[in-house]
Design a protein around this motif. Structure first.
Motif, PDB file in Angstrom:
ATOM      1  N   TYR A  33       9.584  -5.214  -6.058  1.00 55.67           N
ATOM      2  CA  TYR A  33       8.718  -5.342  -7.225  1.00 55.67           C
ATOM      3  C   TYR A  33       7.595  -4.314  -7.143  1.00 55.67           C
ATOM      4  CZ  TYR A  33      11.454  -9.597  -7.196  1.00 55.67           C
ATOM      5  OH  TYR A  33      12.492 -10.474  -7.150  1.00 55.67           O
ATOM      6  N   GLY A  34       6.360  -4.726  -7.202  1.00 49.35           N
ATOM      7  CA  GLY A  34       5.232  -3.805  -7.161  1.00 49.35           C
ATOM      8  C   GLY A  34       4.976  -3.268  -5.762  1.00 49.35           C
ATOM      9  N   SER A  35       4.120  -2.251  -5.687  1.00 44.26           N
ATOM     10  CA  SER A  35       3.795  -1.686  -4.377  1.00 44.26           C
ATOM     11  C   SER A  35       2.293  -1.666  -4.121  1.00 44.26           C
ATOM     12  CB  SER A  35       4.413  -0.292  -4.224  1.00 44.26           C
ATOM     13  OG  SER A  35       4.249   0.495  -5.360  1.00 44.26           O
ATOM     14  N   SER A  36       1.540  -2.479  -4.862  1.00 42.50           N
ATOM     15  CA  SER A  36       0.111  -2.633  -4.584  1.00 42.50           C
ATOM     16  C   SER A  36      -0.047  -3.468  -3.323  1.00 42.50           C
ATOM     17  CB  SER A  36      -0.587  -3.350  -5.737  1.00 42.50           C
ATOM     18  OG  SER A  36      -0.469  -2.616  -6.912  1.00 42.50           O
ATOM     19  N   VAL A  48      -1.256   3.366   5.600  1.00 40.76           N
ATOM     20  CA  VAL A  48      -0.147   2.878   4.782  1.00 40.76           C
ATOM     21  C   VAL A  48       0.567   4.088   4.212  1.00 40.76           C
ATOM     22  CG1 VAL A  48       0.539   1.414   2.862  1.00 40.76           C
ATOM     23  CG2 VAL A  48      -1.515   0.854   4.170  1.00 40.76           C
ATOM     24  N   TYR A  49       1.865   4.164   4.471  1.00 42.14           N
ATOM     25  CA  TYR A  49       2.698   5.251   3.976  1.00 42.14           C
ATOM     26  C   TYR A  49       3.588   4.701   2.869  1.00 42.14           C
ATOM     27  CZ  TYR A  49       1.261   7.475   8.303  1.00 42.14           C
ATOM     28  OH  TYR A  49       0.529   8.009   9.330  1.00 42.14           O
ATOM     29  N   PHE A  50       3.523   5.319   1.696  1.00 43.78           N
ATOM     30  CA  PHE A  50       4.341   4.929   0.557  1.00 43.78           C
ATOM     31  C   PHE A  50       5.504   5.909   0.459  1.00 43.78           C
ATOM     32  CE2 PHE A  50       0.071   3.437  -0.201  1.00 43.78           C
ATOM     33  CZ  PHE A  50       0.265   2.134  -0.640  1.00 43.78           C
ATOM     34  N   LEU A  51       6.733   5.379   0.457  1.00 36.17           N
ATOM     35  CA  LEU A  51       7.935   6.202   0.473  1.00 36.17           C
ATOM     36  C   LEU A  51       8.780   5.936  -0.765  1.00 36.17           C
ATOM     37  CD1 LEU A  51       7.249   5.192   3.562  1.00 36.17           C
ATOM     38  CD2 LEU A  51       9.244   6.531   4.059  1.00 36.17           C
ATOM     39  N   GLU A  59       2.726   9.346  -0.622  1.00 37.75           N
ATOM     40  CA  GLU A  59       1.302   9.025  -0.601  1.00 37.75           C
ATOM     41  C   GLU A  59       0.970   8.317   0.706  1.00 37.75           C
ATOM     42  OE1 GLU A  59      -1.780   6.785  -3.651  1.00 37.75           O
ATOM     43  OE2 GLU A  59       0.145   7.523  -4.386  1.00 37.75           O
ATOM     44  N   LYS A  60      -0.239   8.561   1.187  1.00 38.45           N
ATOM     45  CA  LYS A  60      -0.740   7.896   2.396  1.00 38.45           C
ATOM     46  C   LYS A  60      -2.150   7.421   2.102  1.00 38.45           C
ATOM     47  CE  LYS A  60      -2.359   8.668   7.063  1.00 38.45           C
ATOM     48  NZ  LYS A  60      -2.731   9.648   8.067  1.00 38.45           N
ATOM     49  N   ALA A  61      -2.463   6.220   2.579  1.00 40.41           N
ATOM     50  CA  ALA A  61      -3.818   5.682   2.422  1.00 40.41           C
ATOM     51  C   ALA A  61      -4.256   5.068   3.738  1.00 40.41           C
ATOM     52  CB  ALA A  61      -3.849   4.632   1.321  1.00 40.41           C
ATOM     53  N   THR A  62      -5.507   5.283   4.097  1.00 38.86           N
ATOM     54  CA  THR A  62      -6.111   4.615   5.243  1.00 38.86           C
ATOM     55  C   THR A  62      -7.056   3.564   4.674  1.00 38.86           C
ATOM     56  OG1 THR A  62      -5.947   6.609   6.601  1.00 38.86           O
ATOM     57  CG2 THR A  62      -7.514   4.920   7.315  1.00 38.86           C
ATOM     58  N   LEU A  63      -6.820   2.330   5.059  1.00 37.44           N
ATOM     59  CA  LEU A  63      -7.561   1.218   4.466  1.00 37.44           C
ATOM     60  C   LEU A  63      -8.294   0.396   5.508  1.00 37.44           C
ATOM     61  CD1 LEU A  63      -4.784  -0.024   2.017  1.00 37.44           C
ATOM     62  CD2 LEU A  63      -6.706   1.469   1.506  1.00 37.44           C
ATOM     63  N   LYS A  64      -9.502   0.014   5.168  1.00 38.90           N
ATOM     64  CA  LYS A  64     -10.293  -0.903   5.978  1.00 38.90           C
ATOM     65  C   LYS A  64      -9.953  -2.322   5.553  1.00 38.90           C
ATOM     66  CE  LYS A  64     -14.109   2.299   6.421  1.00 38.90           C
ATOM     67  NZ  LYS A  64     -15.526   2.555   6.245  1.00 38.90           N
ATOM     68  N   LYS A  74       5.387   3.716  -8.121  1.00 34.12           N
ATOM     69  CA  LYS A  74       6.024   2.624  -7.395  1.00 34.12           C
ATOM     70  C   LYS A  74       6.767   3.164  -6.176  1.00 34.12           C
ATOM     71  CE  LYS A  74       9.120  -1.313  -8.060  1.00 34.12           C
ATOM     72  NZ  LYS A  74       9.702  -1.201  -6.764  1.00 34.12           N
ATOM     73  N   ALA A  75       6.591   2.483  -5.062  1.00 35.60           N
ATOM     74  CA  ALA A  75       7.274   2.852  -3.826  1.00 35.60           C
ATOM     75  C   ALA A  75       8.506   1.978  -3.616  1.00 35.60           C
ATOM     76  CB  ALA A  75       6.323   2.700  -2.641  1.00 35.60           C
ATOM     77  N   LYS A  76       9.493   2.503  -2.913  1.00 34.85           N
ATOM     78  CA  LYS A  76      10.671   1.731  -2.502  1.00 34.85           C
ATOM     79  C   LYS A  76      10.447   1.146  -1.110  1.00 34.85           C
ATOM     80  CE  LYS A  76      14.957   0.339  -2.219  1.00 34.85           C
ATOM     81  NZ  LYS A  76      15.441  -0.841  -2.877  1.00 34.85           N
TER      82      LYS A  76
END
Length: 99
Positions: A33-36, A48-51, A59-64, A74-76
């Motif tokens: 479904y979603g990738s949030s 977090v790596y979105f593929l 996309e890559k995000a570093t989250l606290k 949307k990521a798979k």
């Protein structure tokens, strides 16, 4: 290289890395479904790596802890690791068996 665990049940997808004090692995989600994502109830920063469907990082995000994030598309697949655990870049194709 790090060990990969799969979030392959409803409960594993629901809890993800919440409440963990530390990890020595990456957690891979296969998304339908979603990738949030959110980092509520987490105790450390994560990368977090979105593929996409070809396992290419778009996309890559570093989250606290206590943050919400929605990727640009949307990521798979979604791979969560401790911050700076892997040095992966946008555009890289992952062989998930060899991480």
């Amino acid at each position: 290289m790090i060990k990969i665990k799969y979030a392959d049940t409803f409960f594993k997808r629901l809890t993800g890395l919440m409440f963990k004090k530390n990890i020595d692995y990456g957690l891979l989600f296969i998304l339908k479904y979603g990738s949030s994502i959110h980092t509520c109830f987490m105790r450390f920063n994560i990368d977090v790596y979105f593929l996409d469907e070809n396992k290419i990082i778009f996309e890559k995000a570093t989250l606290k802890p206590w943050k919400f994030y929605k990727p640009s598309k949307k990521a798979k697949y979604l791979l969560e690791t401790k911050e700076n655990e892997l040095n992966l870049k946008k555009g890289e194709k992952l062989n998930l068996d060899e991480i």
